[in-house]
Design a protein around this motif. Structure first.
Motif, short mmCIF file in Angstrom:
data_model
loop_
_atom_site.label_atom_id
_atom_site.label_comp_id
_atom_site.label_asym_id
_atom_site.label_seq_id
_atom_site.Cartn_x
_atom_site.Cartn_y
_atom_site.Cartn_z
N ASN A 1 2.88 5.23 -8.27
CA ASN A 1 2.56 6.65 -8.20
C ASN A 1 1.83 7.06 -9.48
O ASN A 1 2.23 6.68 -10.58
CB ASN A 1 3.86 7.43 -8.06
N ARG A 2 0.77 7.84 -9.33
CA ARG A 2 -0.05 8.17 -10.49
C ARG A 2 0.73 9.00 -11.51
O ARG A 2 0.57 8.86 -12.71
CB ARG A 2 -1.31 8.92 -10.04
N ARG A 3 1.59 9.84 -11.02
CA ARG A 3 2.31 10.74 -11.94
C ARG A 3 3.52 10.05 -12.58
O ARG A 3 3.70 10.11 -13.79
CB ARG A 3 2.77 12.00 -11.18
N THR A 4 4.33 9.37 -11.74
CA THR A 4 5.59 8.83 -12.26
C THR A 4 5.52 7.33 -12.53
O THR A 4 6.40 6.79 -13.20
CB THR A 4 6.74 9.06 -11.26
N GLY A 5 4.54 6.67 -11.98
CA GLY A 5 4.46 5.23 -12.17
C GLY A 5 5.42 4.45 -11.28
O GLY A 5 5.56 3.23 -11.43
N GLU A 6 6.09 5.12 -10.35
CA GLU A 6 7.05 4.42 -9.48
C GLU A 6 6.37 3.97 -8.19
O GLU A 6 5.38 4.56 -7.76
CB GLU A 6 8.19 5.37 -9.11
#
Lengths: 291, 271
Positions: B64-69
């Motif tokens: 995920n771009r925001r959380t990196g998950e």
């Protein structure tokens, strides 16, 4: 030497008397068979001996001391069904008694103690003819084999008294015969008292050194539940195959066959196909060892 | 011509027959999807299979771009953790409460009616209470699952205990067993298969409560994601998620059955 004394035993269920004035004394190494019509209270009597029920009045003593108010290891038992634990193998079913006794928390022995117990259990299973089935589960055994297992399971505790509640009632005739031989052998080898309840009169006369009839003496047709059952007849079978010492003195003069026939009448036609049959008596069990 | 009940499929036919409904369903979907998309290329209701693959590979294999998950796997992990804890605690309660209630008459008299009444409380109706007491975090979701399935599992175990023939408990006593030993050596092993069955039946309800709790208040989880993307009519995410949840439930059911066969061999010999 073990002695059981039943004194003036009464048992009511919700004020309905089931048993009344039951008196019995059994000394060392007796095989006592309890007969009676259905519903007469045979099983109630056995439950009282087992402390599965408590008597309304009277007492049961073993070696002069009242029995514990709950089932204990001094009285072993084999029921008609459900005597063995379905989730344990044959071997473990026999080992479980000593394991529970000696390992109070885990119920499991380890190491040398376990190996010794296993040896003992295997020996006992050999005696009852289950040596080849040690690793099976009870569900994989026939009815007769399950009862052999139940007997071995009870015997490993070396009970003073072995109580049998119609143990062979669900078995076919030939299996029953071989079980009779087995139980007599074990009874002689272990020198304990056996008390067995049955509704099979031939079985009673085959096995017993004492045969009791439990039945109602008094009967009120207006109130059939007014009176309980008691021991109405009491035979001691002696080596000369002559019955003696009946509670009713008149029994003395009669032959075995007369008695058998009259008892069969009392038990009702469903119990014995042909009451005229000579009671089958195996010669070797007519002699009381050492008496 | 024999009666139809006397015809049995052989192994291969049986396997094909078992797969047929799945194949038919997928085929029906493919046909429907194609027909709708041919009419309107922007149709969101029945996306093409390629769209599923696109959307899911985006969620499963790209951070995920925001959380990196990796959203899909985080969702799965979070949900399974809640479910596992809920099921685990329920099972534990079953063993420590259900077995003694069934075996000890005083305890049975004391708790039986209470448990019966308690198991009839609709769990979702008390969800607000759980949120108030435990907050919106993990605890309330796990408690909801436990609340939803433990009471009936406990009752089931209790009933299983009372169904053990009286003779066995008498026999155990003549073998010197204490109450503790009867519980651990005689009763518990015999109700274990029933406990597995209870768990398998409870699985469906557990998933229901999990997804309900996640839908209402959560920051992650499979149920949370489904209800989140519902706003965008993202069927290309919802449908694969539903399929995935179904697969997980099926796998857990299968695993429990295997576990039962493995740990309670005696029980499965008869059948």
């Amino acid at each position: 030497m073990t002695e059981i004394v039943v004194k003036d035993l009464f048992k009511d269920y919700d004020r309905v008397p089931v048993l009344e004035r039951v008196n019995l004394t059994l000394t060392d190494h007796e095989f006592c068979v309890v007969l009676g019509p259905s519903g007469a209270g045979k099983t109630t009597f056995l439950r009282l001996l087992l402390s599965q029920e408590t008597p309304t009045r009277g007492s049961i003593e073993i070696d002069g001391r009242p029995i514990a108010p709950e089932p204990e290891a001094d009285r072993g038992v084999v029921f008609q069904r459900y005597s063995v634990f379905p989730h344990k193998t044959v071997l473990h079913n026999v080992m479980i008694g000593p394991e529970l006794t000696r390992s109070r928390f885990l119920g499991r022995l380890f190491g040398k103690a376990r190996r010794e117990l296993e040896e003992k259990a295997r020996g006992l299973l050999g005696q009852v003819g289950l040596a080849d089935a040690v690793d099976k589960y009870p569900v994989q055994l026939s009815g007769g084999m399950q009862q052999r297992l139940a007997i071995a399971q009870a015997l490993i505790m070396e009970p003073k008294v072995l109580l049998l509640d119609e143990p062979f009632g669900a078995l076919d005739q030939s299996t029953k015969k071989s079980m009779h031989g087995l139980i007599l052998d074990l009874w002689r080898a272990n020198r304990m008292i056996i008390i067995m309840v049955t509704h099979d009169i031939q079985e009673a006369f085959t096995l017993g050194t004492r045969v009791l009839m439990i039945d109602k003496v008094r009967h009120d047709p207006q109130a059939p539940e007014a009176y309980g059952s008691t021991i109405t007849q009491h035979l001691r079978l002696d080596p000369q195959r002559k019955p003696s010492l009946g509670l009713a003195g008149a029994e003395e003069s009669r032959t075995m066959q007369d008695i058998f026939r009259s008892w069969a009448d009392r038990m009702g036609p469903a119990v014995v196909a042909d009451p005229a049959d000579e009671p089958p008596r195996q010669p070797e069990l007519l002699c009381h060892a050492g008496e | 011509m024999r009666r139809i009940i006397n015809y049995h499929p052989d192994r291969l036919t049986g396997l094909l027959l078992a797969m047929l409904p799945f194949v038919l369903l997928i085929a029906a979907y493919a046909v429907g999807s194609q027909a709708r998309l041919a009419e309107n290329a922007d149709d969101k209701l029945m996306p093409a299979f390629a769209t599923f693959v696109d959307a899911m590979s985006h969620l499963a294999f790209e951070p995920n771009r925001r959380t990196g998950e990796y959203v899909f796997w985080t969702d799965t992990l979070v949900s399974l953790q809640r479910l596992g804890l809920g099921l685990g605690i329920s099972t534990l309660l079953c063993i420590v409460i259900g077995v003694p209630i069934g075996l000890i008459p005083y305890l049975q008299q004391f708790l039986n009616s209470f448990m019966a009444a308690f198991s009839l409380i609709p769990p979702l109706a008390v969800l607000p209470i759980l949120f108030i007491i435990f907050g919106l975090g993990e605890t309330s979701k796990i408690v909801l699952i436990v609340f939803g399935i433990a009471p009936f599992m406990i009752r089931d175990v209790t009933i299983a205990v009372t169904q053990i023939p009286r003779e066995q408990l008498i026999k155990a006593q003549t073998l010197n067993a204490s109450t503790w030993q009867m519980m651990t050596q005689i009763v518990f092993p015999q109700v274990l298969p029933r406990l597995y069955t209870g768990l398998r039946l409870g699985l469906g309800a557990a998933w229901l409560f999990l997804i309900a709790a996640e839908a209402i208040a959560s920051e992650g989880g499979l149920g949370y994601r489904i209800f989140l993307v519902r706003r965008y009519l993202s069927m290309e995410i919802i449908l694969p998620y539903v399929a995935w949840i179904t697969f997980l439930a099926f796998a857990m059911d299968f695993a429990l059955d295997r576990l039962s066969r493995w740990t309670c061999r005696w029980h499965h010999l008869a059948s």
